[in-house]
Design a protein around this motif. Structure first.
Motif, mmCIF file in Angstrom:
data_model
loop_
_atom_site.group_PDB
_atom_site.id
_atom_site.type_symbol
_atom_site.label_atom_id
_atom_site.label_comp_id
_atom_site.label_asym_id
_atom_site.label_seq_id
_atom_site.Cartn_x
_atom_site.Cartn_y
_atom_site.Cartn_z
ATOM 1 N N ALA A 1 10.402 3.506 8.690
ATOM 2 C CA ALA A 1 11.059 2.928 9.865
ATOM 3 C C ALA A 1 10.129 2.957 11.069
ATOM 4 O O ALA A 1 10.047 1.988 11.834
ATOM 5 N N GLY A 2 9.403 4.068 11.235
ATOM 6 C CA GLY A 2 8.470 4.167 12.349
ATOM 7 C C GLY A 2 7.332 3.175 12.254
ATOM 8 O O GLY A 2 6.921 2.581 13.267
ATOM 9 N N MET A 3 6.827 2.963 11.047
ATOM 10 C CA MET A 3 5.722 2.021 10.885
ATOM 11 C C MET A 3 6.169 0.576 11.060
ATOM 12 O O MET A 3 5.477 -0.235 11.670
ATOM 13 N N LEU A 4 7.333 0.236 10.504
ATOM 14 C CA LEU A 4 7.791 -1.144 10.578
ATOM 15 C C LEU A 4 8.224 -1.540 11.984
ATOM 16 O O LEU A 4 8.188 -2.721 12.341
ATOM 17 N N THR A 5 8.675 -0.589 12.765
ATOM 18 C CA THR A 5 9.044 -0.900 14.142
ATOM 19 C C THR A 5 7.868 -0.760 15.088
ATOM 20 O O THR A 5 8.005 -1.011 16.292
ATOM 21 N N PHE B 1 10.101 -1.824 24.488
ATOM 22 C CA PHE B 1 10.758 -0.526 24.633
ATOM 23 C C PHE B 1 10.239 0.202 25.873
ATOM 24 O O PHE B 1 11.012 0.787 26.638
ATOM 25 N N ILE B 2 8.927 0.159 26.088
ATOM 26 C CA ILE B 2 8.342 0.808 27.271
ATOM 27 C C ILE B 2 8.755 0.075 28.543
ATOM 28 O O ILE B 2 9.147 0.693 29.541
ATOM 29 N N ASP B 3 8.676 -1.261 28.510
ATOM 30 C CA ASP B 3 9.045 -2.042 29.694
ATOM 31 C C ASP B 3 10.509 -1.829 30.068
ATOM 32 O O ASP B 3 10.855 -1.779 31.262
ATOM 33 N N VAL C 1 16.867 0.835 21.023
ATOM 34 C CA VAL C 1 17.386 2.061 20.407
ATOM 35 C C VAL C 1 18.193 1.727 19.150
ATOM 36 O O VAL C 1 18.073 2.408 18.117
ATOM 37 N N ILE C 2 19.008 0.679 19.221
ATOM 38 C CA ILE C 2 19.828 0.300 18.069
ATOM 39 C C ILE C 2 18.942 -0.122 16.898
ATOM 40 O O ILE C 2 19.199 0.243 15.742
ATOM 41 N N VAL C 3 17.888 -0.894 17.177
ATOM 42 C CA VAL C 3 16.989 -1.327 16.103
ATOM 43 C C VAL C 3 16.324 -0.118 15.439
ATOM 44 O O VAL C 3 16.286 -0.012 14.206
ATOM 45 N N TYR C 4 15.811 0.802 16.246
ATOM 46 C CA TYR C 4 15.179 2.002 15.694
ATOM 47 C C TYR C 4 16.184 2.801 14.874
ATOM 48 O O TYR C 4 15.876 3.278 13.764
ATOM 49 N N ALA C 5 17.389 2.976 15.387
ATOM 50 C CA ALA C 5 18.397 3.769 14.690
ATOM 51 C C ALA C 5 18.801 3.122 13.368
ATOM 52 O O ALA C 5 18.928 3.807 12.344
ATOM 53 N N VAL C 6 18.999 1.805 13.372
ATOM 54 C CA VAL C 6 19.382 1.104 12.141
ATOM 55 C C VAL C 6 18.296 1.242 11.086
ATOM 56 O O VAL C 6 18.583 1.485 9.895
ATOM 57 N N ILE D 1 18.261 4.941 9.724
ATOM 58 C CA ILE D 1 19.424 5.206 8.882
ATOM 59 C C ILE D 1 19.315 4.463 7.560
ATOM 60 O O ILE D 1 19.582 5.017 6.484
ATOM 61 N N ALA D 2 18.912 3.191 7.608
ATOM 62 C CA ALA D 2 18.830 2.386 6.389
ATOM 63 C C ALA D 2 17.807 2.955 5.413
ATOM 64 O O ALA D 2 18.084 3.086 4.209
ATOM 65 N N PHE D 3 16.635 3.328 5.907
ATOM 66 C CA PHE D 3 15.608 3.830 4.998
ATOM 67 C C PHE D 3 15.947 5.218 4.473
ATOM 68 O O PHE D 3 15.576 5.565 3.347
ATOM 69 N N ASN D 4 16.657 6.017 5.244
ATOM 70 C CA ASN D 4 17.094 7.311 4.733
ATOM 71 C C ASN D 4 18.118 7.143 3.613
ATOM 72 O O ASN D 4 18.120 7.900 2.637
ATOM 73 N N ILE D 5 18.998 6.161 3.738
ATOM 74 C CA ILE D 5 19.964 5.886 2.665
ATOM 75 C C ILE D 5 19.241 5.415 1.408
ATOM 76 O O ILE D 5 19.554 5.829 0.286
ATOM 77 N N ILE D 6 18.244 4.545 1.581
ATOM 78 C CA ILE D 6 17.470 4.066 0.429
ATOM 79 C C ILE D 6 16.760 5.229 -0.263
ATOM 80 O O ILE D 6 16.733 5.323 -1.498
#
Length: 306
Positions: free
Chosen positions: A240-244, A262-264, A278-283, A286-291
């Motif tokens: 998730a960190g790499m893809l975002t 995000f910084i701006d 924040v929502i994009v990062y959280a989704v 969560i999605a990759f942890n479920i996978i």
């Protein structure tokens, strides 16, 4: 397993709801507002602007309007800084670049990290163990902005074989992907080595060797699945960190990714853009942890979902 997946999805929805709620009220509690740093508006103009973004309503009403808009319409709202563009458009444009960098970084991290960890584990306490693990330790210790600038100096300024800024051509993705991938590859290498050493010392591996199975069969069919379990756990949030995207890597290589917005949004107090990021990062997390949780049953036969 289907019931387990449903439970995890429901848990993910609850987690996302909590993240959105906490982020919303924390931003409202911060001093100032989206228009507090701008030039002084006439009172009637300021009231009209606040009414456009529902900032003139009580906080609970603002929260209800935002939740309803996100859940029902999947609309993250208009940006308070980029008045001519919606948050959905801004995030979509930035996420495209960040996802490309992240995909390349993920490929680099998995290939380099897993191969280095396997090499070290199969040559335990030998030079082929010490060398890659020493490099992995250096990789963990070196900050990403230092590694990025070193690669820029070497391949961009000295050798002049790769572009150092922008992604107008595919060559522009090489240095940011390698920089971001090597950062994660160091941790993957150490996790692979540790997991493989633990598995290689198990009784069933010794039994397989005693039966006369070839080393390749013991490695690929019996050892690798269990040895990579720590890596799979790590790859959930790491992917998730790499893809975002990485904020610093995108800044160094001048990539218009999600990190810039995000910084701006934090600097400009753009509530809706910050919430959307924040929502994009959280989704993604969560999605990759479920996978990852679902993959455990495939990689480890001892895991059941009953």
């Amino acid at each position: 397993m289907f019931r387990y997946v449903l439970k995890r999805l429901w848990g993910g929805v609850i987690t996302l709801f909590v993240v959105i709620t906490l982020s919303f009220f924390m931003m409202r509690l911060a001093p100032g507002g989206p228009f507090s740093k701008d030039r002084a508006y006439p009172p009637e103009v300021l009231r009209n602007i606040e009414a456009k973004y529902h900032l003139d309503k009580p906080v609970l009403v603002q929260y209800w309007i935002y939740i309803k808009r996100v859940v029902v319409n999947f609309d993250l709202g208009p940006s308070t800084r980029y008045s001519d563009r919606s948050v959905n458009e801004l995030i979509a444009s930035g996420l495209d670049f960040s996802a490309k960098v992240g995909a390349g970084a993920l490929l680099c991290a998995v290939l380099v990290g897993v191969l280095s960890g396997l090499l070290a584990a199969l040559n335990h306490n030998k030079s082929l163990d010490y060398i890659p693990m020493s490099l992995a330790m250096v990789g963990v210790s070196v900050p990403d902005f230092v590694l990025a600038n070193l690669l820029v100096i070497l391949f961009g300024l000295q050798l002049q074989i790769l572009p150092v800024a922008g992604v107008d051509e595919w060559q522009g993705y090489i240095l940011p992907c390698v920089t971001l991938g090597l950062i994660y590859a160091s941790s993957i290498a150490r996790l692979t080595r540790g997991g493989m050493l633990e598995i290689l010392g198990q009784d069933f591996i010794r039994t397989a060797r005693a039966k006369g199975l070839p080393k390749r069969t013991v490695l690929w069919k019996h050892s690798l699945k269990g040895g990579l379990l720590p890596v799979v756990s790590y790859l959930g949030p790491a992917t998730a960190g790499m893809l975002t995207g990485s904020l610093i890597v995108e800044k160094v290589f001048n990539i218009p990714g999600l990190g810039r917005f995000f910084i701006d949004s934090a600097i400009n107090r753009d509530y809706t853009l910050a919430m959307g990021s924040v929502i994009v990062y959280a989704v993604m997390i969560i999605a990759f942890n479920i996978i990852v949780d679902c993959l455990y049953g495939v990689l480890d036969p001892r895991v059941t979902y009953d």
